[in-house]
Scaffold this motif. Structure first.
Motif, PDB file in Angstrom:
ATOM      1  N   ASP A   1      -7.937   2.291   4.112  1.00  0.00           N
ATOM      2  CA  ASP A   1      -6.708   1.510   4.273  1.00  0.00           C
ATOM      3  C   ASP A   1      -6.135   1.110   2.920  1.00  0.00           C
ATOM      4  OD1 ASP A   1      -6.853   1.684   6.968  1.00  0.00           O
ATOM      5  OD2 ASP A   1      -7.838  -0.272   7.252  1.00  0.00           O
ATOM      6  N   ILE A   2      -6.997   0.680   2.018  1.00  0.00           N
ATOM      7  CA  ILE A   2      -6.549   0.256   0.693  1.00  0.00           C
ATOM      8  C   ILE A   2      -5.918   1.422  -0.056  1.00  0.00           C
ATOM      9  CG2 ILE A   2      -7.333  -0.569  -1.552  1.00  0.00           C
ATOM     10  CD1 ILE A   2      -9.475  -2.161  -0.079  1.00  0.00           C
ATOM     11  N   LYS A   3      -6.577   2.595   0.102  1.00  0.00           N
ATOM     12  CA  LYS A   3      -6.092   3.769  -0.627  1.00  0.00           C
ATOM     13  C   LYS A   3      -4.732   4.215  -0.127  1.00  0.00           C
ATOM     14  CE  LYS A   3      -7.478   8.439  -1.962  1.00  0.00           C
ATOM     15  NZ  LYS A   3      -8.514   9.487  -1.848  1.00  0.00           N
ATOM     16  N   THR A   4      -4.493   4.034   1.173  1.00  0.00           N
ATOM     17  CA  THR A   4      -3.243   4.543   1.757  1.00  0.00           C
ATOM     18  C   THR A   4      -2.155   3.477   1.867  1.00  0.00           C
ATOM     19  OG1 THR A   4      -4.143   4.146   3.966  1.00  0.00           O
ATOM     20  CG2 THR A   4      -4.417   6.354   3.057  1.00  0.00           C
ATOM     21  N   ASP A   5      -2.427   2.253   1.316  1.00  0.00           N
ATOM     22  CA  ASP A   5      -1.372   1.230   1.312  1.00  0.00           C
ATOM     23  C   ASP A   5      -0.169   1.750   0.530  1.00  0.00           C
ATOM     24  OD1 ASP A   5      -2.898  -0.458   2.763  1.00  0.00           O
ATOM     25  OD2 ASP A   5      -3.581  -1.694   1.084  1.00  0.00           O
ATOM     26  N   ARG A   6       0.982   1.714   1.124  1.00  0.00           N
ATOM     27  CA  ARG A   6       2.175   2.272   0.467  1.00  0.00           C
ATOM     28  C   ARG A   6       3.357   1.304   0.613  1.00  0.00           C
ATOM     29  NH1 ARG A   6       3.744   7.485  -0.804  1.00  0.00           N
ATOM     30  NH2 ARG A   6       1.874   8.314   0.222  1.00  0.00           N
ATOM     31  N   CYS A   7       4.006   1.119  -0.486  1.00  0.00           N
ATOM     32  CA  CYS A   7       5.183   0.248  -0.490  1.00  0.00           C
ATOM     33  C   CYS A   7       6.371   1.026   0.075  1.00  0.00           C
ATOM     34  CB  CYS A   7       5.502  -0.200  -1.918  1.00  0.00           C
ATOM     35  SG  CYS A   7       7.023  -1.160  -2.045  1.00  0.00           S
ATOM     36  N   HIS A   8       7.012   0.448   1.068  1.00  0.00           N
ATOM     37  CA  HIS A   8       8.150   1.130   1.694  1.00  0.00           C
ATOM     38  C   HIS A   8       9.434   1.015   0.868  1.00  0.00           C
ATOM     39  CE1 HIS A   8       5.900   1.985   5.324  1.00  0.00           C
ATOM     40  NE2 HIS A   8       5.541   0.696   5.406  1.00  0.00           N
ATOM     41  N   PHE A   9       9.409   0.209  -0.218  1.00  0.00           N
ATOM     42  CA  PHE A   9      10.586   0.027  -1.062  1.00  0.00           C
ATOM     43  C   PHE A   9      10.603   1.043  -2.196  1.00  0.00           C
ATOM     44  CE2 PHE A   9      12.853  -1.920  -4.636  1.00  0.00           C
ATOM     45  CZ  PHE A   9      14.071  -2.210  -4.048  1.00  0.00           C
ATOM     46  N   CYS A  10       9.433   1.086  -2.963  1.00  0.00           N
ATOM     47  CA  CYS A  10       9.402   2.017  -4.099  1.00  0.00           C
ATOM     48  C   CYS A  10       8.631   3.301  -3.794  1.00  0.00           C
ATOM     49  CB  CYS A  10       8.809   1.334  -5.325  1.00  0.00           C
ATOM     50  SG  CYS A  10       7.047   0.914  -5.130  1.00  0.00           S
ATOM     51  N   LYS A  11       8.009   3.334  -2.586  1.00  0.00           N
ATOM     52  CA  LYS A  11       7.280   4.509  -2.130  1.00  0.00           C
ATOM     53  C   LYS A  11       5.992   4.764  -2.908  1.00  0.00           C
ATOM     54  CE  LYS A  11      10.707   5.137   0.678  1.00  0.00           C
ATOM     55  NZ  LYS A  11      10.571   4.728   2.081  1.00  0.00           N
ATOM     56  N   LYS A  12       5.529   3.787  -3.665  1.00  0.00           N
ATOM     57  CA  LYS A  12       4.285   3.965  -4.414  1.00  0.00           C
ATOM     58  C   LYS A  12       3.106   3.348  -3.643  1.00  0.00           C
ATOM     59  CE  LYS A  12       6.283   4.133  -9.058  1.00  0.00           C
ATOM     60  NZ  LYS A  12       6.269   3.521 -10.417  1.00  0.00           N
ATOM     61  N   GLU A  13       1.911   3.910  -3.873  1.00  0.00           N
ATOM     62  CA  GLU A  13       0.714   3.420  -3.193  1.00  0.00           C
ATOM     63  C   GLU A  13       0.070   2.283  -3.976  1.00  0.00           C
ATOM     64  OE1 GLU A  13      -1.884   6.727  -2.774  1.00  0.00           O
ATOM     65  OE2 GLU A  13      -0.694   7.716  -1.212  1.00  0.00           O
ATOM     66  N   GLY A  14      -0.769   1.498  -3.266  1.00  0.00           N
ATOM     67  CA  GLY A  14      -1.536   0.447  -3.926  1.00  0.00           C
ATOM     68  C   GLY A  14      -1.022  -0.943  -3.683  1.00  0.00           C
ATOM     69  N   HIS A  15       0.154  -1.092  -3.057  1.00  0.00           N
ATOM     70  CA  HIS A  15       0.652  -2.426  -2.750  1.00  0.00           C
ATOM     71  C   HIS A  15       1.646  -2.330  -1.604  1.00  0.00           C
ATOM     72  CE1 HIS A  15       3.702  -0.796  -5.518  1.00  0.00           C
ATOM     73  NE2 HIS A  15       4.564  -1.556  -4.830  1.00  0.00           N
ATOM     74  N   TYR A  16       1.927  -3.502  -1.030  1.00  0.00           N
ATOM     75  CA  TYR A  16       2.875  -3.562   0.065  1.00  0.00           C
ATOM     76  C   TYR A  16       4.277  -3.906  -0.457  1.00  0.00           C
ATOM     77  CZ  TYR A  16      -1.184  -3.636   3.171  1.00  0.00           C
ATOM     78  OH  TYR A  16      -2.311  -3.294   3.845  1.00  0.00           O
TER      79      TYR A  16
ATOM     80  N   CYS B   1       6.021  -5.855  -4.017  1.00  0.00           N
ATOM     81  CA  CYS B   1       6.633  -4.904  -4.945  1.00  0.00           C
ATOM     82  C   CYS B   1       7.444  -5.642  -6.017  1.00  0.00           C
ATOM     83  CB  CYS B   1       7.551  -3.956  -4.182  1.00  0.00           C
ATOM     84  SG  CYS B   1       8.279  -2.679  -5.255  1.00  0.00           S
ATOM     85  N   LEU B   2       7.115  -5.353  -7.295  1.00  0.00           N
ATOM     86  CA  LEU B   2       7.791  -5.992  -8.439  1.00  0.00           C
ATOM     87  C   LEU B   2       9.231  -5.516  -8.555  1.00  0.00           C
ATOM     88  CD1 LEU B   2       4.930  -5.875 -11.085  1.00  0.00           C
ATOM     89  CD2 LEU B   2       5.669  -7.811  -9.676  1.00  0.00           C
ATOM     90  N   LYS B   3       9.484  -4.251  -8.283  1.00  0.00           N
ATOM     91  CA  LYS B   3      10.840  -3.708  -8.344  1.00  0.00           C
ATOM     92  C   LYS B   3      11.755  -4.392  -7.341  1.00  0.00           C
ATOM     93  CE  LYS B   3       9.833   0.871 -10.235  1.00  0.00           C
ATOM     94  NZ  LYS B   3       9.996   2.334 -10.048  1.00  0.00           N
ATOM     95  N   ARG B   4      11.211  -4.686  -6.174  1.00  0.00           N
ATOM     96  CA  ARG B   4      12.014  -5.338  -5.131  1.00  0.00           C
ATOM     97  C   ARG B   4      12.349  -6.769  -5.504  1.00  0.00           C
ATOM     98  NH1 ARG B   4      10.897  -8.421  -0.550  1.00  0.00           N
ATOM     99  NH2 ARG B   4      12.363  -8.098   1.179  1.00  0.00           N
ATOM    100  N   LYS B   5      11.373  -7.429  -6.210  1.00  0.00           N
ATOM    101  CA  LYS B   5      11.595  -8.819  -6.609  1.00  0.00           C
ATOM    102  C   LYS B   5      12.495  -8.925  -7.831  1.00  0.00           C
ATOM    103  CE  LYS B   5       7.176 -10.488  -4.820  1.00  0.00           C
ATOM    104  NZ  LYS B   5       5.887 -11.138  -5.157  1.00  0.00           N
TER     105      LYS B   5
END
Length: 205
Positions: free
Chosen positions: A181-196, A200-204
């Motif tokens: 689950d940790i490995k496949t965590d993907r941010c739907h904003f920047c499309k990068k893995e490792g965080h939700y 996401c820093l880019k979103r903030k």
């Protein structure tokens, strides 16, 4: 009370503690007989062969040794006969040797032990828990049968079976699932893995 009377009472008292041999359970009876004769310090005739006969040249120690052996042999033989059912005694050849008498009993009745052991083994192997009683009662009965078989010298001490946990194909452990689950965590904003997305820093920015 004389020493002889006290010895007779002690012999009779100990003999009454032995399960009367009726043709079955020779191993159990033999074990009890050996134990109580040891307690009474009368097992010399079972442990040692008869010393040489006394001659004019025999030493004091040799005379004493023979006297002690004869006493042990006489009382041990009496003890054994006191712990055997009357209908069984008549089938055992007569002898004045304790060791020989025990051998006669073994040869004549050990086959009965084997037959009885076969019955117990079959009972143990076919026992199934049917729900008519508690699991604890079922387990205790099986343990008791196994103990009797051990007494008969048929089986060694039972060791509990170790049940190994085999993983079925397609299943993974909780820790492995978590790592996945940790490995496949993907941010739907920047499309990068490792965080939700919420982290996401880019979103903030």
């Amino acid at each position: 009370m004389s020493t002889l009377s006290a010895s007779a009472i002690s012999l009779q008292s100990q003999a009454s503690s032995v399960t009367v041999f009726s043709g079955l359970h020779f191993s159990e009876w033999s074990e009890q007989v050996n134990f109580y004769l040891g307690v009474l310090d009368l097992d010399l005739a079972l442990l040692q062969d008869k010393p040489v006969d006394i001659t004019d040249d025999s030493t004091k120690d040799e005379r004493f040794e023979l006297k002690e052996w004869e006493r042990s042999n006489r009382l041990s033989l009496m003890f054994m006969r006191m712990t055997i059912a009357n209908n069984i005694k008549t089938t055992i050849p007569q002898t004045e040797s304790t060791k020989e008498y025990l051998k006669f009993v073994e040869e004549r009745f050990q086959s009965a032990d084997k037959s009885f052991a076969g019955t117990l083994m079959a009972q143990l192997m076919t026992m199934k828990f049917d729900g008519s009683r508690s699991m604890q009662e079922h387990t205790i009965e099986m343990t008791n049968i196994a103990a009797r078989l051990q007494t008969l010298g048929v089986m060694k001490t039972l060791k509990p079976k170790v049940t190994k946990n085999f993983k079925k194909k397609g299943h993974t452990s909780v820790s492995q699932d978590r790592k996945k689950d940790i490995k496949t965590d993907r941010c739907h904003f920047c499309k990068k893995e490792g965080h939700y997305q919420k982290d996401c820093l880019k979103r903030k920015a």
